[in-house]
Design a protein around this motif. Structure first.
Motif, mmCIF file in Angstrom:
data_model
loop_
_atom_site.group_PDB
_atom_site.id
_atom_site.type_symbol
_atom_site.label_atom_id
_atom_site.label_comp_id
_atom_site.label_asym_id
_atom_site.label_seq_id
_atom_site.Cartn_x
_atom_site.Cartn_y
_atom_site.Cartn_z
ATOM 1 N N ILE A 12 0.709 -1.019 0.007
ATOM 2 C CA ILE A 12 0.046 0.063 0.152
ATOM 3 C C ILE A 12 0.839 1.251 0.209
ATOM 4 N N ILE A 13 1.943 1.168 0.833
ATOM 5 C CA ILE A 13 2.676 2.457 0.909
ATOM 6 C C ILE A 13 3.819 2.462 -0.363
ATOM 7 N N ARG A 59 -4.269 -17.640 -7.026
ATOM 8 C CA ARG A 59 -3.946 -16.675 -8.166
ATOM 9 C C ARG A 59 -5.078 -15.677 -8.220
ATOM 10 N N PHE A 60 -6.279 -16.010 -8.067
ATOM 11 C CA PHE A 60 -7.330 -14.969 -8.058
ATOM 12 C C PHE A 60 -7.396 -14.040 -7.057
ATOM 13 N N GLU A 61 -6.924 -14.669 -5.801
ATOM 14 C CA GLU A 61 -6.753 -13.735 -4.659
ATOM 15 C C GLU A 61 -5.589 -12.666 -4.895
ATOM 16 N N LEU A 62 -4.540 -13.006 -5.677
ATOM 17 C CA LEU A 62 -3.501 -12.158 -5.835
ATOM 18 C C LEU A 62 -3.941 -10.984 -6.939
ATOM 19 N N LYS A 63 -4.785 -11.666 -7.947
ATOM 20 C CA LYS A 63 -5.335 -10.754 -8.694
ATOM 21 C C LYS A 63 -5.976 -9.718 -8.156
ATOM 22 N N LYS A 64 -6.902 -9.993 -7.121
ATOM 23 C CA LYS A 64 -7.784 -9.068 -6.441
ATOM 24 C C LYS A 64 -6.922 -8.030 -5.763
ATOM 25 N N GLN A 65 -5.982 -8.519 -4.907
ATOM 26 C CA GLN A 65 -5.122 -7.637 -4.267
ATOM 27 C C GLN A 65 -4.214 -6.662 -5.162
ATOM 28 N N LEU A 66 -3.868 -7.087 -6.335
ATOM 29 C CA LEU A 66 -3.262 -6.245 -7.465
ATOM 30 C C LEU A 66 -4.039 -5.244 -7.643
ATOM 31 N N LEU A 67 -5.435 -5.714 -7.992
ATOM 32 C CA LEU A 67 -6.174 -4.686 -8.707
ATOM 33 C C LEU A 67 -6.601 -3.787 -7.517
ATOM 34 N N PHE A 68 -6.879 -3.872 -6.402
ATOM 35 C CA PHE A 68 -6.938 -3.112 -5.363
ATOM 36 C C PHE A 68 -5.916 -2.258 -5.182
ATOM 37 N N SER A 102 -8.539 -5.298 7.902
ATOM 38 C CA SER A 102 -9.713 -5.172 7.483
ATOM 39 C C SER A 102 -9.845 -5.158 5.680
ATOM 40 N N VAL A 103 -8.945 -4.608 5.261
ATOM 41 C CA VAL A 103 -8.761 -4.526 3.927
ATOM 42 C C VAL A 103 -8.382 -5.970 3.280
ATOM 43 N N SER A 104 -7.473 -6.649 3.888
ATOM 44 C CA SER A 104 -7.084 -7.928 3.392
ATOM 45 C C SER A 104 -8.130 -8.834 3.756
ATOM 46 N N LEU A 105 -8.876 -8.715 4.741
ATOM 47 C CA LEU A 105 -9.698 -9.938 5.131
ATOM 48 C C LEU A 105 -11.049 -9.866 4.095
ATOM 49 N N PHE A 106 -11.689 -8.477 3.743
ATOM 50 C CA PHE A 106 -12.445 -8.439 2.634
ATOM 51 C C PHE A 106 -12.216 -8.722 1.464
ATOM 52 N N ILE A 107 -10.858 -8.292 1.051
ATOM 53 C CA ILE A 107 -10.517 -8.788 -0.301
ATOM 54 C C ILE A 107 -10.655 -10.272 -0.431
ATOM 55 N N SER A 108 -10.082 -10.806 0.468
ATOM 56 C CA SER A 108 -10.056 -12.402 0.510
ATOM 57 C C SER A 108 -11.419 -13.134 0.533
ATOM 58 N N ARG A 109 -12.348 -12.555 1.039
ATOM 59 C CA ARG A 109 -13.826 -12.972 0.823
ATOM 60 C C ARG A 109 -14.545 -12.631 -0.497
ATOM 61 N N ASN A 114 -14.740 -6.684 -9.549
ATOM 62 C CA ASN A 114 -15.427 -5.536 -9.593
ATOM 63 C C ASN A 114 -15.439 -5.215 -8.138
ATOM 64 N N LYS A 115 -15.723 -6.031 -7.157
ATOM 65 C CA LYS A 115 -15.514 -5.706 -5.710
ATOM 66 C C LYS A 115 -14.275 -4.907 -5.266
ATOM 67 N N SER A 116 -13.148 -5.439 -5.873
ATOM 68 C CA SER A 116 -12.078 -4.954 -5.548
ATOM 69 C C SER A 116 -11.789 -3.749 -5.843
ATOM 70 N N LYS A 117 -12.256 -3.163 -6.862
ATOM 71 C CA LYS A 117 -12.155 -1.806 -7.289
ATOM 72 C C LYS A 117 -13.062 -0.805 -6.303
ATOM 73 N N ILE A 118 -14.141 -1.392 -5.901
ATOM 74 C CA ILE A 118 -14.916 -0.469 -4.642
ATOM 75 C C ILE A 118 -14.108 -0.603 -3.440
ATOM 76 N N GLN A 119 -13.753 -1.676 -2.970
ATOM 77 C CA GLN A 119 -12.977 -1.528 -1.889
ATOM 78 C C GLN A 119 -11.855 -0.639 -1.705
#
Length: 215
Positions: A12-13, A59-68, A102-109, A114-119
């Motif tokens: 993040i930083i 792999r999908f979780e990493l994609k969500k994290q990277l998009l966030f 909090s961010v990590s938990l909800f990204i994983s869920r 598209n939800k990663s963008k809104i997060q």
């Protein structure tokens, strides 16, 4: 602090590592990790533990994290407030890691990119002090329970003042989350909901999404 939270906090930083990476690269990598993302801390952490070629879930979780991280890095973020988080990272301050957890938990869920963008939009609003931490978590919880099409329905309702055709099943799901209220009209002694309205909670959510989509 566990390693995944620490690597996410560092990612993040270190937003300069992902600012210029296209969403296509994030969305389309599969077995091989593109060289341009290998130095991102969350990527280093994930590939050190898992074989992404055989683990589609990771792999999908990493994609969500990277998009966030991509949306966050390119968003309209208050640099002074982001700087406070960089200092908090180096000082291991609990309030910052509470945000990251909090961010990590909800990204994983989440089950949709598209939800990663809104997060990310919600986290930008938290950083910019447009919402507080309690509101941030409440919105994350609500988003977690929403279907992506429900989000589109919510925004559509907010942008139409008349002649709106409602998807009642979506609207009733949104009502159960406190995002919609129904207008009740009496017909021959019987009540019927014929119009839906955004609640203040939903209005705030929609404003965050639309504001960040346009920035």
């Amino acid at each position: 602090m566990d390693d995944i939270s620490k690597s996410m906090a560092e990612s993040i930083i270190s937003n300069e590592l992902i600012q210029d990476i296209s969403e296509d690269i994030i969305d389309n990598f599969s077995i091989d990790i593109p060289a341009v993302i290998r130095d991102i801390p969350i990527v280093k952490y994930t590939v050190s533990l898992y074989s992404l070629g055989s683990n589609i879930i990771k792999r999908f979780e990493l994609k969500k994290q990277l998009l966030f991280l991509k949306i966050l890095a390119n968003g309209n973020v208050n640099e002074k407030e982001l700087g406070k988080r960089k200092e908090a990272y180096h000082r291991n301050e609990k309030w910052f890691y509470k945000e990251v957890e909090s961010v990590s938990l909800f990204i994983s869920r989440s089950n949709d990119l598209n939800k990663s963008k809104i997060q990310a939009y919600l986290y930008i609003s938290l950083i910019n002090k447009k919402i507080n931490y309690e509101q941030f978590v409440e919105y994350l919880q609500i988003l977690d329970l929403m279907m992506v099409d429900d989000i589109n329905e919510l925004i559509s309702i907010g942008s139409h003042t008349e002649n709106k055709k409602y998807d009642s099943s979506r609207c009733f799901r949104l009502m159960s989350l406190g995002m919609l209220a129904g207008g009740i009209t009496m017909y021959c002694g019987e009540s019927e909901i014929d119009k839906f309205y955004l609640t203040p909670l939903a209005r705030g959510f929609c404003n965050i999404v639309l504001e960040n989509q346009q920035s």
